[in-house]
Scaffold this active site. Structure first.
Site, PDB file in Angstrom:
ATOM      1  N   GLU A  38       0.786  -1.096  -0.093  1.00  0.00           N
ATOM      2  CA  GLU A  38       0.007   0.048   0.191  1.00  0.00           C
ATOM      3  C   GLU A  38       0.912   1.373  -0.027  1.00  0.00           C
ATOM      4  O   GLU A  38       1.849   1.296   0.771  1.00  0.00           O
ATOM      5  CB  GLU A  38      -0.950   0.198   1.239  1.00  0.00           C
ATOM      6  CG  GLU A  38      -1.700   1.262   1.126  1.00  0.00           C
ATOM      7  CD  GLU A  38      -2.662   1.358   2.361  1.00  0.00           C
ATOM      8  OE1 GLU A  38      -2.117   0.900   3.498  1.00  0.00           O
ATOM      9  OE2 GLU A  38      -3.696   2.228   2.284  1.00  0.00           O
ATOM     10  N   ARG A 267       5.314 -13.260   9.271  1.00  0.00           N
ATOM     11  CA  ARG A 267       5.808 -11.949   9.128  1.00  0.00           C
ATOM     12  C   ARG A 267       7.339 -12.036   9.746  1.00  0.00           C
ATOM     13  O   ARG A 267       7.558 -12.604  10.811  1.00  0.00           O
ATOM     14  CB  ARG A 267       5.134 -10.660   9.374  1.00  0.00           C
ATOM     15  CG  ARG A 267       4.806 -10.758  11.016  1.00  0.00           C
ATOM     16  CD  ARG A 267       4.242  -9.057  11.085  1.00  0.00           C
ATOM     17  NE  ARG A 267       4.245  -8.265  10.235  1.00  0.00           N
ATOM     18  CZ  ARG A 267       3.145  -7.596   9.856  1.00  0.00           C
ATOM     19  NH1 ARG A 267       1.727  -8.160  10.360  1.00  0.00           N
ATOM     20  NH2 ARG A 267       3.118  -6.703   9.013  1.00  0.00           N
ATOM     21  N   LYS A 277       4.403   0.093  11.127  1.00  0.00           N
ATOM     22  CA  LYS A 277       4.787   1.146  10.339  1.00  0.00           C
ATOM     23  C   LYS A 277       4.273   2.388  11.273  1.00  0.00           C
ATOM     24  O   LYS A 277       4.859   3.453  11.235  1.00  0.00           O
ATOM     25  CB  LYS A 277       3.583   1.171   9.276  1.00  0.00           C
ATOM     26  CG  LYS A 277       4.099   0.895   7.977  1.00  0.00           C
ATOM     27  CD  LYS A 277       3.169   0.806   6.715  1.00  0.00           C
ATOM     28  CE  LYS A 277       3.283   0.312   5.383  1.00  0.00           C
ATOM     29  NZ  LYS A 277       2.441   0.123   4.435  1.00  0.00           N
TER      30      LYS A 277
END
Length: 567
Positions: A38, A267, A277
């Site tokens: 994204e 992950r 983030k």
RNA sequence: UGGGGCGUAGCCAAGUGGUUAAGGCACCGGGUUUUGAUCCCGGCAUUCCUAGGUUCGACUCCUAGCGCCCCAGCCA
């Protein structure tokens, strides 16, 4: 490097096994993967794991025309910006991957997505819901209780079509209505309790401008985008496992010509850092670091500026493996990867980080002698250079002790040491500032028969230290970077802010290190080893022509420091 | 207490009914060395979350339990 060597016996991870089986069984003729960021932030080392997986699989199956698409998942214009689109492409390229013609945006599919939504409505599988966000949450039920059906759930197809078109035309306010998939409000999987698939958002989109005032949601968009691109294997992280039934539901209901398989993997987590983030953004916004590309940040741009190589990051990603177990990789593994990559290829240079003056009392004044130094002791092809040697030098403060222990192989009163590529010198005295206790000058005598550093009489000198000519060396700033956090798991402690664990020593600025003259011309970004201290590069932001500012990429392993740490 | 996952060494990770339970990191010894680096050699799980069971044989199959992670955005 023989390509064969690489392939030997390296066991396939579970995803590559599935890919291989699908090729072998004939389910697929080739493999098409995608990396779907994204564009709302910078890529970090965790993304590198996904990039290496997706592009790696494509590369490994090149013979069958496998490919990997770069697709921006840009369905939320309120968070996305075109600057991120650019930085993400930069980072992927820098890592060494190429998507060729296959650059896509989910927003490219907005028209088709809209058509599919109309189709779902016509099938009675989607409806416009007038409940507010709060109401939808309340109707959804909880983890243990089923949800309630929306009062708008059984509107007629005609009314749904009309309302959806009016939503599309901007007749309703943000948040006043949504389009929902009609699935099962009693499903034990919350994602299946009539998920929202379109919301009204009168926000300009970085690519489609003001064309749309409704935008599709991730779950609905992702599976269809994969399908439209003919993706064979859609690889994502574990938290999307619960979304897979919805991914499959959309494609099944719409009877699409192909149905990509979503496979989830764990992950990346690394010790001594944070990866989310949100937290990285906080470090930047609150100025705990100097921007997204601060060399201490584990963003791709931070690592690049720090001096990490793409090879080392790819190697790291291969080393850590691929699985479904939530795990924490030790930061040491990343550090090992860059050392391993740089050791054979970084030229050796000399730089004294914390200088103290050394005067060779019996060396002629005003004389500069050029000494030959290997650029790489194990690789003669890298050649050699001339180092100016003189009566006054700088050596590392740590390389002298007034009263050294037996095992200290460096300088101390009466001790002999080798100046690398120079002479053997013996300490005869030293000056000390009595008020501060600081050593100001070390006096030595040298043995003229030991030029280059070898003793013709064969006497053993255990210690070799690095040095820089006081007259010819250059003065340069050095940034000593270290891990950003002191705690192994900075965000593990409940109720404790992760910033409590910020390492105050993560950036130590040395304004007056002394470097050999050749270092003045070092090209920014190019990695070298400062002998005995670590790998460094000239910072490409702060350096100016002829005036480098050095970043420490990583220290050398230091078994002496470890030894001292024991006592 | 619903659902979805996951448990092999300090940290990763192979292993898919018969192997001495790969490999890497870390760690511990030793050797080489004009970087206390690199490199080399050696050590490092009688045991695979636990307990039962099936089997000639189980890390692999079955049952029960325990532990950890994820899910209640009109984020992705």
């Amino acid at each position: 490097m023989e390509p064969q060597e690489h392939l030997e016996e390296k066991p396939l991870d579970f995803i590559r096994q599935i890919v291989a089986e699908d090729l072998q069984s004939g389910k697929h003729k080739t493999t098409i993967t995608r990396f779907p960021p994204e564009p709302n932030g910078f890529l970090h080392i965790g993304h590198a794991k996904s990039i290496c997986l997706n592009f790696g699989i494509a590369e490994e199956n090149k013979a069958r025309n496998a490919r990997c698409h770069l697709r921006f998942d840009d369905t939320n214009p309120s968070k996305e910006e075109t600057v991120y689109v650019q930085s993400i492409q930069n980072d992927v390229k820098w890592l060494g991957y190429d998507w060729g013609e296959n650059l896509f945006f989910a927003s490219d599919y907005f028209d088709q997505l809209h058509e599919f939504a109309i189709q779902l409505i016509k099938m009675g599988k989607a409806y416009v819901c007038d409940l507010s966000a709060d109401e939808i949450r309340n109707y959804r039920g909880t983890l243990t209780e089923p949800g309630k059906e929306s009062p708008y759930r059984n509107r007629s197809i005609e009314e749904n079509l009309d309302l959806f078109l009016r939503m599309t035309n901007g007749e309703f306010a943000d948040g006043s209505r949504v389009l929902r998939a009609k699935i099962d409000m009693a499903s034990p999987n919350l994602n299946m309790r009539d998920p929202v698939i379109y919301r009204i958002m009168k926000t300009d989109h970085h690519r489609t401008g003001d064309k749309w005032c409704i935008y599709p949601m991730y779950d609905y968009t992702h599976c269809l985008s994969d399908m439209l691109e003919g993706i064979t294997h859609s690889l994502c992280t574990l938290e999307f496992e619960d979304h897979r039934p919805l991914y499959d539901w959309v494609l099944d209901e719409l009877e699409t010509p192909c149905h990509p398989r979503q496979i989830e993997f764990a992950r990346l987590n690394l010790t001594y850092t944070v990866m989310s983030k949100r937290k990285l953004l906080q470090l930047v916004n609150e100025k705990y670091v100097d921007g997204w590309d601060d060399p201490r940040m584990l963003t791709i741009s931070g690592l690049r500026r720090r001096g990490y190589t793409p090879e080392s990051i790819r190697d790291f990603c291969q080393t850590i493996g691929m699985g479904k177990k939530s795990s924490w990789i030790d930061m040491g593994v990343l550090e090992k990867a860059i050392r391993d990559d740089l050791d054979p290829k970084a030229p050796r240079m000399m730089c004294v980080l914390n200088p103290v003056k050394l005067i060779i009392d019996n060396y002629p004044e005003g004389t500069i002698e050029m000494m030959e130094a290997q650029n790489h002791p194990k690789n003669p092809e890298m050649g050699s250079r001339q180092l100016p040697f003189g009566r006054e030098l700088y050596i590392e403060r740590d390389d002298f002790m007034e009263d050294p222990p037996k095992k200290f192989h460096r300088l101390g009163p009466g001790r002999e040491v080798r100046l690398r590529y120079g002479y053997l010198v013996t300490c005869v005295s030293y000056d000390k500032d009595e008020t501060t206790g600081e050593i100001t000058t070390i006096h030595c005598t040298y043995d003229p028969a030991t030029k280059g550093g070898s003793a013709p009489d064969g006497r053993k000198v255990k210690g070799t230290i690095h040095w820089v000519s006081a007259e010819k060396g250059i003065d340069c700033p050095v940034r000593l970077y270290d891990r950003l956090f002191t705690a192994e798991f900075p965000d593990a402690e409940k109720g404790v802010d992760f910033k409590e664990y910020l390492n105050p020593q993560s950036k130590v600025v040395l304004e007056h290190a002394k470097a050999e003259p050749a270092l003045a011309e070092l090209e920014p970004g190019k990695q070298v080893q400062f002998e005995r201290t670590g790998y460094f590069c000239a910072d490409y932001v702060e350096s100016e022509t002829g005036k480098p500012v050095f970043n420490r990429i990583v220290t050398l392993r230091d078994s002496w420091a470890k030894e001292q740490g024991k006592s």
